[in-house]
Design an enzyme around this catalytic site. Sequence first.
Site, mmCIF file in Angstrom:
data_model
loop_
_atom_site.group_PDB
_atom_site.id
_atom_site.type_symbol
_atom_site.label_atom_id
_atom_site.label_comp_id
_atom_site.label_asym_id
_atom_site.label_seq_id
_atom_site.Cartn_x
_atom_site.Cartn_y
_atom_site.Cartn_z
ATOM 1 N N THR A 29 0.744 -1.374 -0.119
ATOM 2 C CA THR A 29 -0.049 0.524 -0.402
ATOM 3 C C THR A 29 0.742 1.509 -0.146
ATOM 4 O O THR A 29 0.384 2.366 -0.346
ATOM 5 C CB THR A 29 -0.794 0.063 1.947
ATOM 6 N N GLU A 30 2.314 1.303 0.173
ATOM 7 C CA GLU A 30 3.128 2.573 0.582
ATOM 8 C C GLU A 30 5.061 1.835 0.005
ATOM 9 O O GLU A 30 4.942 0.784 0.830
ATOM 10 C CB GLU A 30 3.551 3.215 1.254
ATOM 11 N N SER A 31 4.921 2.320 -0.998
ATOM 12 C CA SER A 31 6.448 2.381 -1.680
ATOM 13 C C SER A 31 7.083 3.470 -2.059
ATOM 14 O O SER A 31 6.217 3.653 -3.248
ATOM 15 C CB SER A 31 6.584 0.654 -2.226
#
Length: 157
Positions: A82-84
């Site tokens: 969901t976040e990178s």
Amino acid sequence: MAKVYDVRGYLRSVGVSTPVSTVHTWVAIRDNPALCGADFAGANAHAFYDGGRVSGQTGDFVFKTVVPALKAACPGKKIMITESGWPSRGGNFGAAVASLGDERNAILNLNCACRDDRSVDVYAFEYDDQNWKGNDNERSFGIFGKLNLLGDVFAPC
């Protein structure tokens, strides 16, 4: 997880079947498989904060370290990163250098790695810089307005 189960139960009771989950760091999920009880495993995975990686290793970090660890912790679950991303400014973290060139390199590297495993959804973090956050690293993950997406980040791999 109790809140996830409550929300999912309520939504199902009113006829809504959308997937329900929560998001944690990939390490938290790896170390606490009870977090795998939702409809999918949503994890944040930033190679920058590993400290032992350079921006050109972002894709390998996600797909060769994080994803296998999450698949082992959450067998059979859909994995969503969901976040990178990578910060464009702020202090360095071990081998990780915060710079605009490294942010560009990390996003390009991550994009290229995503083409090889379509079973995992990966979301680049984040739309724009968040100046309200506590330090320059956390403030500078924004992509739009800093990176040329079509001619740069989405360049052929």
